[in-house]
Design a protein around this motif. Structure first.
Motif, mmCIF file in Angstrom:
data_model
loop_
_atom_site.group_PDB
_atom_site.id
_atom_site.type_symbol
_atom_site.label_atom_id
_atom_site.label_comp_id
_atom_site.label_asym_id
_atom_site.label_seq_id
_atom_site.Cartn_x
_atom_site.Cartn_y
_atom_site.Cartn_z
ATOM 1 N N GLU A 387 17.386 8.071 8.104
ATOM 2 C CA GLU A 387 16.186 9.373 8.199
ATOM 3 C C GLU A 387 15.557 9.114 7.117
ATOM 4 O O GLU A 387 14.027 9.475 7.099
ATOM 5 C CB GLU A 387 16.046 10.362 9.197
ATOM 6 C CG GLU A 387 16.878 11.225 8.449
ATOM 7 C CD GLU A 387 18.795 10.947 9.060
ATOM 8 O OE1 GLU A 387 19.792 12.057 8.041
ATOM 9 O OE2 GLU A 387 19.069 9.943 9.376
ATOM 10 N N ARG A 388 16.108 8.675 5.529
ATOM 11 C CA ARG A 388 15.112 9.317 4.575
ATOM 12 C C ARG A 388 14.813 7.972 3.858
ATOM 13 O O ARG A 388 14.421 7.851 2.992
ATOM 14 C CB ARG A 388 16.325 9.934 3.459
ATOM 15 C CG ARG A 388 16.525 11.228 4.512
ATOM 16 C CD ARG A 388 18.009 11.952 2.900
ATOM 17 N NE ARG A 388 17.113 12.731 2.592
ATOM 18 C CZ ARG A 388 16.896 13.024 1.120
ATOM 19 N NH1 ARG A 388 18.147 13.380 0.989
ATOM 20 N NH2 ARG A 388 16.438 13.232 0.035
ATOM 21 N N ALA A 389 15.151 6.614 4.397
ATOM 22 C CA ALA A 389 14.573 5.279 4.076
ATOM 23 C C ALA A 389 13.453 4.840 4.287
ATOM 24 O O ALA A 389 13.163 5.680 5.697
ATOM 25 C CB ALA A 389 15.884 4.441 4.335
ATOM 26 N N VAL A 390 12.614 4.212 3.898
ATOM 27 C CA VAL A 390 11.029 3.856 4.273
ATOM 28 C C VAL A 390 10.977 2.477 4.024
ATOM 29 O O VAL A 390 11.714 1.950 3.565
ATOM 30 C CB VAL A 390 10.366 4.164 2.729
ATOM 31 C CG1 VAL A 390 8.639 4.322 3.201
ATOM 32 C CG2 VAL A 390 10.514 5.825 2.780
ATOM 33 N N PHE A 391 10.285 1.748 5.602
ATOM 34 C CA PHE A 391 10.452 0.443 5.841
ATOM 35 C C PHE A 391 9.059 0.275 5.316
ATOM 36 O O PHE A 391 7.974 1.107 6.254
ATOM 37 C CB PHE A 391 10.615 -0.199 7.216
ATOM 38 C CG PHE A 391 10.265 -1.406 6.875
ATOM 39 C CD1 PHE A 391 11.371 -1.973 6.679
ATOM 40 C CD2 PHE A 391 9.372 -1.370 7.977
ATOM 41 C CE1 PHE A 391 11.003 -3.925 7.137
ATOM 42 C CE2 PHE A 391 8.849 -2.709 8.174
ATOM 43 C CZ PHE A 391 9.913 -3.474 8.062
ATOM 44 N N ARG A 392 8.199 -0.491 4.580
ATOM 45 C CA ARG A 392 6.941 -0.393 4.716
ATOM 46 C C ARG A 392 6.469 -2.498 5.025
ATOM 47 O O ARG A 392 6.937 -3.194 3.952
ATOM 48 C CB ARG A 392 6.003 -0.645 2.787
ATOM 49 C CG ARG A 392 5.992 1.312 3.611
ATOM 50 C CD ARG A 392 4.899 1.258 3.932
ATOM 51 N NE ARG A 392 4.994 2.757 3.419
ATOM 52 C CZ ARG A 392 5.430 3.433 4.542
ATOM 53 N NH1 ARG A 392 6.417 3.682 5.340
ATOM 54 N NH2 ARG A 392 5.424 5.304 4.483
ATOM 55 N N THR A 393 5.761 -2.634 5.563
ATOM 56 C CA THR A 393 4.815 -3.971 5.247
ATOM 57 C C THR A 393 3.803 -4.344 4.439
ATOM 58 O O THR A 393 2.857 -3.818 4.159
ATOM 59 C CB THR A 393 4.338 -4.880 6.553
ATOM 60 O OG1 THR A 393 5.611 -3.752 8.239
ATOM 61 C CG2 THR A 393 4.077 -6.063 6.626
ATOM 62 N N ALA A 394 4.233 -5.162 3.063
ATOM 63 C CA ALA A 394 3.130 -5.489 2.145
ATOM 64 C C ALA A 394 2.718 -6.463 3.175
ATOM 65 O O ALA A 394 2.611 -7.539 3.276
ATOM 66 C CB ALA A 394 3.848 -5.632 1.016
ATOM 67 N N ILE A 395 0.967 -6.451 2.233
ATOM 68 C CA ILE A 395 0.211 -6.753 2.659
ATOM 69 C C ILE A 395 -0.941 -7.695 1.206
ATOM 70 O O ILE A 395 -1.080 -6.851 1.015
ATOM 71 C CB ILE A 395 -1.297 -6.428 3.448
ATOM 72 C CG1 ILE A 395 -0.456 -6.541 4.576
ATOM 73 C CG2 ILE A 395 -1.502 -7.554 3.569
ATOM 74 C CD1 ILE A 395 -1.055 -6.183 5.944
ATOM 75 N N GLU A 396 -0.697 -8.829 0.642
ATOM 76 C CA GLU A 396 -1.408 -8.587 -0.514
ATOM 77 C C GLU A 396 -2.088 -10.266 -0.637
ATOM 78 O O GLU A 396 -1.864 -11.141 0.343
ATOM 79 C CB GLU A 396 -0.550 -8.801 -1.810
ATOM 80 C CG GLU A 396 0.290 -7.868 -1.981
ATOM 81 C CD GLU A 396 1.631 -7.922 -2.961
ATOM 82 O OE1 GLU A 396 1.943 -9.301 -3.640
ATOM 83 O OE2 GLU A 396 1.868 -7.697 -3.656
ATOM 84 N N PRO A 397 -3.430 -10.534 -0.895
ATOM 85 C CA PRO A 397 -3.942 -11.600 -0.694
ATOM 86 C C PRO A 397 -3.311 -12.843 -1.757
ATOM 87 O O PRO A 397 -2.020 -12.597 -2.699
ATOM 88 C CB PRO A 397 -5.283 -10.574 -2.666
ATOM 89 C CG PRO A 397 -4.792 -9.511 -2.017
ATOM 90 C CD PRO A 397 -4.010 -8.934 -2.148
ATOM 91 N N ALA A 398 -3.160 -13.995 -0.794
ATOM 92 C CA ALA A 398 -2.941 -14.765 -1.392
ATOM 93 C C ALA A 398 -4.030 -16.061 -1.256
ATOM 94 O O ALA A 398 -5.744 -15.505 -0.536
ATOM 95 C CB ALA A 398 -2.056 -15.380 0.040
ATOM 96 N N GLU A 399 -3.801 -17.274 -1.394
ATOM 97 C CA GLU A 399 -4.737 -18.172 -1.241
ATOM 98 C C GLU A 399 -4.724 -18.829 0.164
ATOM 99 O O GLU A 399 -3.808 -18.737 0.452
ATOM 100 C CB GLU A 399 -3.826 -19.581 -1.672
ATOM 101 C CG GLU A 399 -3.890 -19.532 -3.343
ATOM 102 C CD GLU A 399 -4.823 -19.789 -4.272
ATOM 103 O OE1 GLU A 399 -6.276 -20.326 -3.768
ATOM 104 O OE2 GLU A 399 -4.911 -19.101 -5.316
ATOM 105 N N PRO A 400 -6.539 -19.200 0.348
ATOM 106 C CA PRO A 400 -6.568 -18.802 1.749
ATOM 107 C C PRO A 400 -6.121 -20.425 1.976
ATOM 108 O O PRO A 400 -6.099 -21.134 1.359
ATOM 109 C CB PRO A 400 -8.101 -19.556 1.843
ATOM 110 C CG PRO A 400 -8.577 -18.516 -0.075
ATOM 111 C CD PRO A 400 -7.069 -18.725 -1.086
ATOM 112 N N GLY A 401 -5.343 -20.036 3.797
ATOM 113 C CA GLY A 401 -5.459 -21.501 3.935
ATOM 114 C C GLY A 401 -5.966 -21.722 5.483
ATOM 115 O O GLY A 401 -6.416 -20.276 6.532
#
Length: 549
Positions: A387-401
């Motif tokens: 319950e104290r753990a954290v899950f995150r979905t990271a979204i970062e800029p990437a080369e367009p495609g």
């Protein structure tokens, strides 16, 4: 769904026939009994890269056959059609043989197939999850697809692919036009000079041959006209006078000759007529041979100019008009290309704007879904004692495609205040298993039709946490199929079907087999998992309690 697995002469397995069922299938057994060999064999028939030597000692070859249900609309059918294989049956039979020399041969529904086809099929049939999983959730390359499927962004992704295709086509057209203009510009000076030369000369088809005939005729005329003129003088100044004088003289004597001169006079009359015709013909010829010396000079100059131009461009003289048209067209294309580049650049800008808009819409959908997914996974982590753990979905800029311009990867932080990192690098074995399980529960709808295999995903957990793991595995198996290799009695007790992997030694030969357990045998196996080598009545009672739920 994986319906059957047949293994022949693989590692320490002599002969093994397994009939798997829908729901949660558990495989248990002591460490070293051969549970991992089952996964090696399944991976082999699915084309996965694994152990180099699989053939059982003393055997000529090893063989694995896997039978899967193939309902209508299953993604594997598309792979089969692309590979030119039968996609009409309601089952899929994969067979792969490995000789002791290391040669591998595969069949799909009795048709030869490559290992690459097996791997593409496996992506639609099976997902393997465990501490060393490199094909499923631990592979960052697949995180964006997982998020997209969770977010149901099919329409947004289709719009991005369409916009990217249009953008790419516009960019290619511009690049080709710019290259063509640049190539033309490199020879622009030559083109303009050559076209002007040809325009000034303005050669006509067949002109070189006509000039050559004219020149030769005038050269010949200069040589023969003097003789013809002398002949004309001889005819007019001598022959006509002599014949005329003779005719008059004979006519004066004719009366006294009493007809003897009549024939001669008649002949002279005819001669005068012929002489007149001869003179006329010679005069006509002289008129025809008359030319201005400047005319010959002009004809020779143009003939030589045409031939020199042909040599310069290394073509036949009659090809000069075509060359003139061709070079003119290239020059016009250069001028038009310069003007057309502006339009193509405008098209590229429009395509860029359309792609940016579609990609922004997709990025927004991903960002919104990432928040929902993070909340859903966090809710699943609490029952798993994280319950104290954290899950995150990271979204970062990437080369367009064609998939947009986002890089997506899953990160975790296992303790408050600890830095987050990639899921496959931060979590310990037991933590990692629970992160994966929580994520799989949230993504369960995406995996319908895929057999999920969990290899000791419950390692490092026990008690209530192990029970929570087992219940979520059972939840995942509802309406589908899950295979789990486990050492946890809590997980094993929740299985709908239970197999025990056993190892035995006979005549100094070690073999592994798998036994399907009925309810009584399951009680004994779970008691062994609880108590160890000595199974007590207390362990049996605990096993009965676990099986009772």
């Amino acid at each position: 769904m994986l319906r059957a697995l047949e293994i022949r002469d693989i590692l320490i397995i002599d002969r093994l026939d397994l009939a798997f069922q829908p729901g949660l299938n558990v495989l248990t057994g002591e460490t070293g009994a051969g549970k991992s060999i089952l996964l090696d064999a399944l991976g082999f028939v699915l084309g996965w890269r694994g152990r180099a030597e699989l053939v059982r000692s003393g055997a000529g070859q090893g063989e694995v056959i896997a039978v899967f249900d193939l309902p209508p609309g299953h993604p594997a059918r598309e792979v089969l059609e692309e590979a030119g294989l039968d996609a009409e049956e309601d089952e899929l039979v994969l067979r792969r043989v490995n000789t002791k020399e290391g040669r591998k041969t595969a069949w799909v529904n009795d048709r030869r197939a490559s290992g690459e086809v097996l791997r593409r099929l496996s992506d639609t049939l099976v997902e393997l999850h465990g501490q060393h999983d490199d094909r499923g959730l631990l592979n960052p390359k697949g995180h964006r697809t997982i998020l997209d499927d969770y977010a149901e962004t099919q329409e947004e992704r289709a719009a991005v692919r369409t916009a990217w295709s249009a953008r790419s086509a516009a960019a290619r057209a511009l690049a080709e036009a710019e290259a063509a203009v640049e190539a033309a510009r490199a020879e622009e000076d030559f083109l303009r000079f050559a076209v002007k030369e040809l325009d000034d000369l303005s050669p006509e088809p067949g002109e070189e041959e006509a000039l050559d005939i004219q020149r030769r005729r005038m050269q010949a005329a200069a040589r023969i006209r003097e003789d013809i003129a002398r002949a004309h003088a001889a005819l007019t100044d001598g022959a006509e006078q002599a014949v005329g004088d003779a005719s008059r003289w004979l006519e004066g004597a004719a009366d006294g000759a009493e007809g003897a001169l009549d024939t001669a006079l008649a002949a002279l009359d005819r001669t005068m007529v012929e002489l007149g015709e001869a003179v006329s013909g010679v005069e006509a010829c002289l008129d025809g041979l008359s030319f201005d010396a400047g005319e010959l000079e002009a004809a020779e100059e143009r003939l030589f100019a045409i031939r020199a131009m042909a040599r310069k461009h290394q073509v036949e003289s009659d090809e000069l008009p075509r060359l003139r048209a061709e070079l003119s067209a290239r020059l016009e294309a250069l001028d038009a290309g310069e003007a057309g580049l502006g339009g193509l650049r405008a098209t590229v800008r429009e395509a860029d704007a359309a792609f940016d808009a579609a990609a922004a819409t997709l990025s927004a959908a991903r960002a919104a879904a990432a928040g929902r997914l993070d909340k859903a996974v966090s809710a699943e982590l609490a029952p798993l004692k994280m319950e104290r753990a954290v899950f995150r979905t990271a979204i970062e800029p990437a080369e367009p495609g064609p998939e947009g311009r986002d890089a997506v990867y899953f990160t975790v932080a296992t303790n408050p205040g600890a830095p987050a990192g990639a899921i496959n690098k931060i979590a310990s074995g037991g933590e990692l298993s629970r992160f994966l399980l929580a994520l799989k529960v949230c993504l369960a709808e995406r995996d319908r039709g895929v057999t999920m295999i969990f290899d000791e995903i419950d390692r490092g957990v026990g008690g209530a946490t192990a029970d929570a793991v087992g219940r979520r595995l059972a939840q995942l198996a509802e309406g589908g199929q899950v295979l789990v290799v486990t050492h946890s009695p809590q997980v094993a007790a929740l299985g709908a079907h239970h197999w025990r992997v056993e190892k035995s030694v006979a005549d100094e030969v070690t073999t592994s087999t798998v036994v399907s357990l009925d309810h009584a045998a399951r009680e004994g196996e779970i008691a062994r998992m609880l108590a160890g080598d000595t199974v007590t009545e207390e362990a049996r009672a605990a096993a009965r309690a676990l099986l009772a739920g």
